[in-house]
Design an enzyme around this catalytic site. Sequence first.
Site, mmCIF file in Angstrom:
data_model
loop_
_atom_site.group_PDB
_atom_site.id
_atom_site.type_symbol
_atom_site.label_atom_id
_atom_site.label_comp_id
_atom_site.label_asym_id
_atom_site.label_seq_id
_atom_site.Cartn_x
_atom_site.Cartn_y
_atom_site.Cartn_z
ATOM 1 C CG ASP A 63 51.364 25.882 58.352
ATOM 2 O OD1 ASP A 63 52.230 25.925 59.229
ATOM 3 O OD2 ASP A 63 51.628 25.846 57.133
ATOM 4 N NE ARG A 71 47.824 26.594 55.930
ATOM 5 C CZ ARG A 71 48.223 27.840 55.733
ATOM 6 N NH1 ARG A 71 47.345 28.775 55.408
ATOM 7 N NH2 ARG A 71 49.499 28.175 55.866
ATOM 8 N NE ARG A 139 50.715 32.698 62.027
ATOM 9 C CZ ARG A 139 51.748 32.543 61.195
ATOM 10 N NH1 ARG A 139 52.239 33.587 60.533
ATOM 11 N NH2 ARG A 139 52.289 31.354 61.041
ATOM 12 C CG HIS A 170 58.368 31.179 62.071
ATOM 13 N ND1 HIS A 170 57.276 31.743 62.717
ATOM 14 C CD2 HIS A 170 57.878 30.577 60.962
ATOM 15 C CE1 HIS A 170 56.179 31.505 61.998
ATOM 16 N NE2 HIS A 170 56.511 30.792 60.932
ATOM 17 C CG HIS A 182 54.270 34.619 53.697
ATOM 18 N ND1 HIS A 182 54.191 34.871 55.038
ATOM 19 C CD2 HIS A 182 53.973 33.303 53.531
ATOM 20 C CE1 HIS A 182 53.846 33.756 55.675
ATOM 21 N NE2 HIS A 182 53.703 32.795 54.785
ATOM 22 C CG ASP A 252 58.648 29.461 56.879
ATOM 23 O OD1 ASP A 252 57.751 28.746 56.389
ATOM 24 O OD2 ASP A 252 58.406 30.514 57.510
#
Length: 335
Positions: A63, A71, A139, A170, A182, A252
């Site tokens: 990602d 990352r 995002r 998504h 999450h 996901d």
Amino acid sequence: MIPAIFGCSGPSLTEKERAFFAKVKPAGFILFARNIESREQVAALTADMKKTVGRHKVAILIDQEGGRVQRMTAPHWRKYPPMAVFGDMARHDPTLAASALRLNCRLLADDLRRVGITVNCLPLLDVRQRNADPIIGDRAFSSDPQLVASFGKITIDALQAGGILPVIKHIPGHGRATVDSHLDLPVVDTPLATLDETDFAPFRALKDAAFGMTAHIIYSDIDAEKPATLSRLVIARIIRMRIGFSGLLMTDDLSMKALKGDIGTLASDSIKAGCDLVLHCNGDMAEMRSVAENLTAGDNSVEKRLATLIRNAEHAPVPDRADLKRRYEELMSRF
């Protein structure tokens, strides 16, 4: 090959991980900040992953969006802006914004390709909504579905031009979620007709993308009981038919708290619902074993599609990075 993409625990494979991956032969891997130290280390890790499963054509994901979700970071890699920056820029100068976004994504692709990564989980095609949880926020490109689709296409083309495969996410849309998936399971009560006109529109426009990633969200007007990842109704009727997505569909992360229950059962239920690949990110060996035990290799159509996609991406020419960087920074300085 089993239809799973796994994470690992650190910057190099442990002996237990190496033995496990060699045995089950996952479709691919995904990297997180815990796996990243330097260019040389990441390149060695991705090479070891390929060697361990005995295939060069391996999906190695990350990602690397920019902003909050990046990352690979300083000091070894440049800091990229969140995608909302380009959406904001487009309100003032759409041509400048499109050009800057294209160069931004070419630089992103070059970073990844140089260390053996083959897939970037980008672009987000989620349409930003007011009063939604901030997990999407900046995002996303915009609250305008048409702009999201347009800039999503630029991102896809730029990544592929740089030898990196994109993932639209998504699907069928995370922009209305009022909780972070999450942490908990979002429920979207918006009528199907409204979703079709707004949230689904960018995904429909880019339905030919190589990969799509599901949303762990219940859309109550479609399936009031199961989130998209586990719902045959959402996957068959919405993602495959109404949207028309024809690429490889991955979940996901199964270890996100939006999904409840045994991790192995979640893996098998995702495949039964219509996903082609399951994504398990946290590197927990016990959970990965459970996922693997609940999946079967099946036919090799997914493996062949993956290999073909990666082989085609490898033919992309290597860019003049200094020129990309110069042009990008010149454009960004004008905003």
